[in-house]
Design an enzyme around this catalytic site. Structure first.
Site, short mmCIF file in Angstrom:
data_model
loop_
_atom_site.label_atom_id
_atom_site.label_comp_id
_atom_site.label_asym_id
_atom_site.label_seq_id
_atom_site.Cartn_x
_atom_site.Cartn_y
_atom_site.Cartn_z
N LYS A 10 0.83 -1.21 0.00
CA LYS A 10 0.00 0.00 0.00
C LYS A 10 0.87 1.26 0.00
O LYS A 10 2.05 1.20 0.35
CB LYS A 10 -0.93 0.03 1.22
CG LYS A 10 -0.23 0.05 2.61
CD LYS A 10 0.17 1.41 3.13
CE LYS A 10 0.95 1.29 4.45
NZ LYS A 10 1.79 2.41 4.81
N ALA A 97 9.90 -0.40 4.47
CA ALA A 97 9.86 0.68 3.49
C ALA A 97 8.66 1.60 3.61
O ALA A 97 8.55 2.58 2.89
CB ALA A 97 9.88 0.06 2.09
N GLY A 102 5.16 -6.53 5.64
CA GLY A 102 4.95 -7.59 6.61
C GLY A 102 3.48 -7.77 6.94
O GLY A 102 2.98 -8.89 7.04
N ASP A 136 -1.95 -2.46 10.84
CA ASP A 136 -2.31 -2.35 9.41
C ASP A 136 -2.84 -3.66 8.81
O ASP A 136 -3.26 -3.68 7.66
CB ASP A 136 -1.09 -1.93 8.58
CG ASP A 136 -0.79 -0.44 8.72
OD1 ASP A 136 -1.66 0.30 9.20
OD2 ASP A 136 0.33 -0.04 8.32
#
Ligand code: ATP
Length: 291
Positions: A10, A97, A102, A136
């Site tokens: 994303k 990043a 993950g 997330d």
């Protein structure tokens, strides 16, 4: 049984931090957009009661330090599964990043376990398991364009982002999410991105309305420490991007283009000048796991 699932990354079209809570977590208001950069997970069931994880990246842990392992372990325990699972994780999403690499692998692992063992767990329930693995993860199960609030787990689906080309560039540096949040002064921010205005622009299907409102308060921490982030943004803006921004806690930068050729030529230049090690031109992705 053997099958593959793609786990998509994303970007944050907008990222605001409202305050730091007493428990240390930050309350956020973010617009998330899934992009077509993905890891591929291959699942198969095995007789033996174990989780066998492998990856194309030798530096990634394949034990309980990997979120895929933890997701499988959680489902095995919750549902008393006594046989095992073998997963190969082929990683393409840049690691550490700001692209939720993950978290999206963990989301795919939850969905994959559900399918492999025929558990018929609802998406809402999977999202409840997901939040225990990371803030997330529920979003990565939902995918698409969404407003994310709370610590990231309060989600509202939004209309899909209009078609555009997204240039994603990861500079050759590593940035720790923990360091960024620890150095953020949520109470001293002089600027807050217009997230509500961006939601209106999404509803109106206006790409310019969206790109005009792109903003990420975490840049206040990272850009100062890592000027390469600003260099990449500048290059994208000079080369025809409608706007450019750091994603999440960085260091990945993305630029939004109407013109695919411009996006591709900037990508080549960023690679040539060694401003970015990993760079891709991709489309927004708005398909959920069920399709
Ligand atoms: P976010 O956007 O959610 O902040 P990120 O892109 O910054 O995520 P990740 O790539 O998810 O960060 O991973 C950060 C760390 O988590 C890595 O250093 C890695 O050791 C560990 N990790 C655990 N599981 C995974 C996984 N499946 N893929 C990548 N990293 C993983």
């Amino acid at each position: 049984m053997e099958f593959e699932l793609n786990a998509y990354g994303k970007v944050n079209l907008g990222l605001d931090v409202l305050r730091k809570r007493e428990d240390g977590y930050h309350e956020v208001k973010m617009i998330m957009q899934t992009v077509k950069v993905f890891d591929r997970l291959t699942f198969s069931d095995i007789q033996e009661d174990k989780i066998e994880l492998s990856s194309n990246l030798s530096f990634l842990p394949v034990n309980k330090d990997n979120l895929v392992y933890r997701a499988c372990d959680m489902i095995k325990k919750e549902y008393g599964i006594l046989s095992g699972v073998k997963i190969h994780l082929d990683k393409h999403i840049p690691v550490a990043a700001g692209m939720a690499g993950g978290s999206t692998d963990a989301a795919a692992a939850l969905v994959g376990m559900n399918k492999l063992f025929g558990l018929k767990i609802s998406q809402d329930k999977l999202m409840e398991y997901g939040v225990k693995l990371g803030a997330d993860v529920p979003y990565c199960i939902m995918r698409g364009t969404a407003l994310s609030e709370g610590i990231g787990e309060v989600l509202t689906k939004l209309p899909p982002m209009p078609r555009c080309y997204i240039l994603i560039a990861k500079p050759p540096i590593s940035v720790s999410t923990k360091m960024v949040y620890e150095n953020l002064h949520a109470d001293r921010l002089s600027y807050h991105p217009d997230i509500d205005g961006m939601i209106d622009a999404l509803r109106a299907g206006s790409l310019k309305g969206i790109t005009d409102r792109m903003g990420n308060v975490l840049e206040t921490v990272t850009v100062e420490r890592y000027p390469i982030i600003e260099d990449i943004k500048r290059r994208m803006l000079d080369d025809g991007a409608m706007n450019a921004l750091m994603s999440g806690s960085g260091p990945t930068v993305f630029g939004i283009y109407e013109d695919e050729e411009k996006a591709r030529s900037t990508m080549k230049e960023l690679r040539y000048k060694k401003l970015a090690k990993q760079a891709f031109v991709v489309l927004p992705f708005n398909t959920d796991f069920n399709r």
